[in-house]
Design an enzyme around this catalytic site. Structure first.
Site, PDB file in Angstrom:
ATOM      1  N   GLY A  89     -14.923   3.319  14.791  1.00  9.24           N
ATOM      2  CA  GLY A  89     -16.037   2.360  14.825  1.00  9.24           C
ATOM      3  C   GLY A  89     -15.756   1.169  15.719  1.00  9.24           C
ATOM      4  N   GLU A  90     -14.487   0.733  15.728  1.00 10.28           N
ATOM      5  CA  GLU A  90     -14.148  -0.447  16.538  1.00 10.28           C
ATOM      6  C   GLU A  90     -13.913  -0.102  18.003  1.00 10.28           C
ATOM      7  OE1 GLU A  90     -10.851  -2.624  14.657  1.00 10.28           O
ATOM      8  OE2 GLU A  90     -11.725  -2.122  12.721  1.00 10.28           O
ATOM      9  N   ASN A  91     -13.536   1.159  18.257  1.00 11.08           N
ATOM     10  CA  ASN A  91     -13.085   1.487  19.614  1.00 11.08           C
ATOM     11  C   ASN A  91     -13.921   2.475  20.403  1.00 11.08           C
ATOM     12  OD1 ASN A  91     -10.532  -0.044  19.702  1.00 11.08           O
ATOM     13  ND2 ASN A  91     -10.033   1.243  17.946  1.00 11.08           N
ATOM     14  N   GLU A 111      -8.373  -4.853   5.395  1.00 10.78           N
ATOM     15  CA  GLU A 111      -8.269  -4.582   3.953  1.00 10.78           C
ATOM     16  C   GLU A 111      -7.121  -5.373   3.325  1.00 10.78           C
ATOM     17  OE1 GLU A 111      -8.479  -0.551   5.498  1.00 10.78           O
ATOM     18  OE2 GLU A 111      -9.137   0.063   3.511  1.00 10.78           O
ATOM     19  N   ASN A 140       0.863  -1.175   0.000  1.00  5.11           N
ATOM     20  CA  ASN A 140       0.000   0.000   0.000  1.00  5.11           C
ATOM     21  C   ASN A 140       0.904   1.231   0.000  1.00  5.11           C
ATOM     22  OD1 ASN A 140      -1.824   2.009   0.483  1.00  5.11           O
ATOM     23  ND2 ASN A 140      -2.729   1.073   2.303  1.00  5.11           N
ATOM     24  N   GLY A 146     -12.879   6.074  10.652  1.00  5.77           N
ATOM     25  CA  GLY A 146     -11.473   6.195  11.062  1.00  5.77           C
ATOM     26  C   GLY A 146     -11.066   7.647  10.918  1.00  5.77           C
ATOM     27  N   GLY A 163     -10.820   2.517  13.150  1.00  3.78           N
ATOM     28  CA  GLY A 163     -10.346   3.055  14.432  1.00  3.78           C
ATOM     29  C   GLY A 163     -11.449   3.530  15.376  1.00  3.78           C
ATOM     30  N   ARG A 166     -11.598  16.512   7.597  1.00  5.66           N
ATOM     31  CA  ARG A 166     -12.438  16.823   6.427  1.00  5.66           C
ATOM     32  C   ARG A 166     -13.863  17.128   6.868  1.00  5.66           C
ATOM     33  NH1 ARG A 166     -11.176  11.405   3.352  1.00  5.66           N
ATOM     34  NH2 ARG A 166      -9.076  11.281   4.228  1.00  5.66           N
ATOM     35  N   ARG A 210      -2.577  -1.950  -3.526  1.00  7.25           N
ATOM     36  CA  ARG A 210      -3.781  -1.191  -3.235  1.00  7.25           C
ATOM     37  C   ARG A 210      -3.784   0.109  -4.042  1.00  7.25           C
ATOM     38  NH1 ARG A 210      -4.965   3.570   0.561  1.00  7.25           N
ATOM     39  NH2 ARG A 210      -7.161   3.785   0.048  1.00  7.25           N
ATOM     40  N   GLY A 252     -10.427   8.882   8.049  1.00  4.55           N
ATOM     41  CA  GLY A 252     -11.379   9.096   6.965  1.00  4.55           C
ATOM     42  C   GLY A 252     -12.554   8.179   7.256  1.00  4.55           C
ATOM     43  N   ARG A 300      -9.714  10.157  20.137  1.00  5.15           N
ATOM     44  CA  ARG A 300      -9.391   9.898  21.554  1.00  5.15           C
ATOM     45  C   ARG A 300      -9.155  11.200  22.303  1.00  5.15           C
ATOM     46  NH1 ARG A 300      -5.153   5.457  19.845  1.00  5.15           N
ATOM     47  NH2 ARG A 300      -5.134   6.972  18.197  1.00  5.15           N
ATOM     48  N   HIS A 351     -12.934   3.448   0.189  1.00  2.00           N
ATOM     49  CA  HIS A 351     -12.910   2.462   1.283  1.00  2.00           C
ATOM     50  C   HIS A 351     -13.621   1.166   0.882  1.00  2.00           C
ATOM     51  CE1 HIS A 351     -12.741   5.830   4.584  1.00  2.00           C
ATOM     52  NE2 HIS A 351     -11.525   5.384   4.296  1.00  2.00           N
TER      53      HIS A 351
HETATM   54  P1  ADP Z   1      -7.126   5.624   9.185  1.00  3.14           P
HETATM   55  O1  ADP Z   1      -8.330   6.181   8.486  1.00  3.14           O
HETATM   56  O2  ADP Z   1      -5.946   6.550   9.173  1.00  3.14           O
HETATM   57  O3  ADP Z   1      -6.800   4.190   8.833  1.00  3.14           O
HETATM   58  P2  ADP Z   1      -7.950   4.508  11.753  1.00  3.14           P
HETATM   59  O4  ADP Z   1      -8.950   3.563  11.210  1.00  3.14           O
HETATM   60  O5  ADP Z   1      -6.728   3.962  12.398  1.00  3.14           O
HETATM   61  O6  ADP Z   1      -7.544   5.637  10.725  1.00  3.14           O
HETATM   62  O7  ADP Z   1      -8.719   5.428  12.833  1.00  3.14           O
HETATM   63  C1  ADP Z   1      -8.107   6.470  13.489  1.00  3.14           C
HETATM   64  C2  ADP Z   1      -9.113   7.104  14.452  1.00  3.14           C
HETATM   65  O8  ADP Z   1      -9.531   6.085  15.400  1.00  3.14           O
HETATM   66  C3  ADP Z   1      -8.557   8.262  15.258  1.00  3.14           C
HETATM   67  O9  ADP Z   1      -9.492   9.317  15.320  1.00  3.14           O
HETATM   68  C4  ADP Z   1      -8.381   7.621  16.626  1.00  3.14           C
HETATM   69  O10 ADP Z   1      -8.493   8.582  17.655  1.00  3.14           O
HETATM   70  C5  ADP Z   1      -9.542   6.662  16.660  1.00  3.14           C
HETATM   71  N1  ADP Z   1      -9.348   5.689  17.743  1.00  3.14           N
HETATM   72  C6  ADP Z   1      -8.398   4.730  17.865  1.00  3.14           C
HETATM   73  N2  ADP Z   1      -8.502   4.106  19.047  1.00  3.14           N
HETATM   74  C7  ADP Z   1      -9.540   4.687  19.707  1.00  3.14           C
HETATM   75  C8  ADP Z   1     -10.148   4.515  20.974  1.00  3.14           C
HETATM   76  N3  ADP Z   1      -9.694   3.599  21.825  1.00  3.14           N
HETATM   77  N4  ADP Z   1     -11.215   5.298  21.289  1.00  3.14           N
HETATM   78  C9  ADP Z   1     -11.666   6.230  20.425  1.00  3.14           C
HETATM   79  N5  ADP Z   1     -11.135   6.438  19.218  1.00  3.14           N
HETATM   80  C10 ADP Z   1     -10.087   5.700  18.866  1.00  3.14           C
END
Ligand code: ADP
Length: 396
Positions: A330-332, A383, A7, A207, A328, A238, A90, A209, A282, A179
């Site tokens: 969505g998962e966290n 991905e 990538n 994330g 990032g 953005r 990619r 994006g 975060r 995406h």
């Molecule tokens: P990219 O689009 O660069 O691949 P990611 O999918 O890694 O980005 O997502 C990055 C985002 O995820 C950032 O805004 C980061 O703060 C958020 N993030 C990562 N871990 C956590 C967490 N534990 N709680 C809230 N947000 C998180």
């Protein structure tokens, strides 16, 4: 079969070496600051991580170093480059012609070069990354996987903008969507969990994006990103969708150029723009917890816009079987998931708030309330694995 996934960004090159069909990752890493003051991070399960400054003036030099590390007696995992049977590349943009992942020959590269105007940031580095790789590993098959191709089956009425049709014909201005590789992966995993191939699924890739996609029967029917990855929900820096007239208005009132207006909307807006603190979710949460009102507002705006798009896709699909959160945020970010899913019982979306707070990170989780009509899942995206899978399927 060993497959290298590459990538290439403007100043970075991420890589993963897969053993297929098991999907095991043998090694992965990232070359950063290419052409500036290079830094490489290289990780192999069971071995010590390796991180060092490196001199790579361009992508060719970066690839050479990656191959050197992969074949190194101590730090590496293969004996020679010839073990790499195929390479998956990619590409963010496949234009209108590259409607599916494809083995990259002269015609494909010529076409990709012809559409760099649509994708000026990611197109040129991805092409030079490919060329460098092809030169270094000439005997492998090289496959391109395009973020846009998942949207190739969208109906005309979903991708043509209501502007003069000639602008589409002449300049190819239309919704492309991005995406796609991530949405395709998590929608596929959700369909497996539902045991329903023709499921109606809304996937939220949130994330730095962010985009949201509606999938029916394995095909994307609509998506929030458009001509560029600027459209849709607010992101780190953005704006996402806004009244288009804002762009020309700020140019007039601030007396700035189109490029400067573009910079404001791309680099100074979204979570950063509203909070005035940071683009990182975060840090925004932390600021909000410390009473920063604009940080709180930024997260409210994000949840509000995600909800609006989910609602519109339920209407488009006449229902929904599953809602998926990935990437990032969505998962966290458990709070965001809760905020988005709040008050959606009319649509059948109801989550188990306690489990949403406690479900393990980095794993698939079903956070729906027992008996809810719609399943809500958290599914970590992958991905790179999807790219390796396409590469395997096209070359085996
Ligand atoms: P990219 O689009 O660069 O691949 P990611 O999918 O890694 O980005 O997502 C990055 C985002 O995820 C950032 O805004 C980061 O703060 C958020 N993030 C990562 N871990 C956590 C967490 N534990 N709680 C809230 N947000 C998180």
């Amino acid at each position: 079969m060993k497959i290298l996934v590459v990538n290439a960004g403007s100043s970075s090159l991420k890589y993963q070496l897969f053993d297929m069909p098991t999907g095991n990752v043998l090694a992965k890493g990232n070359c950063e600051r290419i052409g500036i003051d290079g830094l490489i991070t290289h990780k192999c399960p069971g071995k010590e991580d390796y991180k060092t400054n490196a001199d790579f003036p361009d992508h060719r030099a970066a690839i050479a170093l990656v191959l050197q590390l992969l074949t190194d007696k101590e730090k590496g995992v293969i004996e020679g480059v010839s073990e790499i049977e195929a390479v998956g590349h990619r590409f963010a943009h496949g234009g209108e012609k590259l409607r599916a992942s494809a083995v990259l020959g002269a015609d494909e590269i010529k076409y990709l070069e012809s559409i760099v105007g649509l994708n000026p940031l990611h197109g040129p580095p991805a092409i030079s990354g490919f060329k460098a790789c092809k030169e270094a590993i000439p005997n492998a098959n090289h496959v391109g996987v395009f973020d846009t191709s998942y949207y190739s089956d969208m109906e005309e009425y979903a991708y043509i903008y209501p502007i003069p049709y000639e602008l589409y014909e002449e300049y190819k201005i239309r919704r492309y969507g991005f995406h796609g590789t991530s949405h395709r992966f998590v929608a596929g995993e959700a369909a497996k969990l539902l045991k329903k191939a023709d499921a109606k699924i809304i996937t939220c890739h949130l994330g730095n994006g962010s985009s949201i996609t509606a999938t029916v029967n394995g095909k994307a029917i609509d998506t929030s990103m458009g001509f560029t990855p600027q459209d849709g929900v607010p992101m780190g820096t953005r704006s996402g969708a806004i009244d288009p007239t804002v762009v020309t208005y700020i140019q007039k009132v601030k007396g700035i150029s189109a490029e400067e207006a573009d910079k404001i909307l791309n680099k100074e807006s979204g979570l950063l723009g509203v909070s005035g603190v940071t683009s990182d979710c975060r840090d925004i949460r932390e600021a909000a917890a410390n009473g920063n009102k604009r940080a709180k507002l930024a997260m409210k705006i994000l949840a509000h816009n995600i909800k609006k798009i989910i609602g519109s896709y339920v209407a488009e699909m006449n229902g929904v079987d599953a809602l998926v959160f990935t990437a990032g945020i969505g998962e966290n970010d458990r709070e965001l998931r809760q905020e988005v899913c709040k008050d959606m019982s009319f649509l059948g979306i109801e989550i188990d708030e306690a489990y949403n707070q406690s479900c393990p990170r980095g794993e698939v989780a079903d956070i729906s309330q027992k008996g809810a009509k719609v399943k809500t899942f958290v599914i970590p995206t992958n991905e790179e694995y999807m790219i390796a899978l396409d590469t395997q399927n096209l070359t085996k």
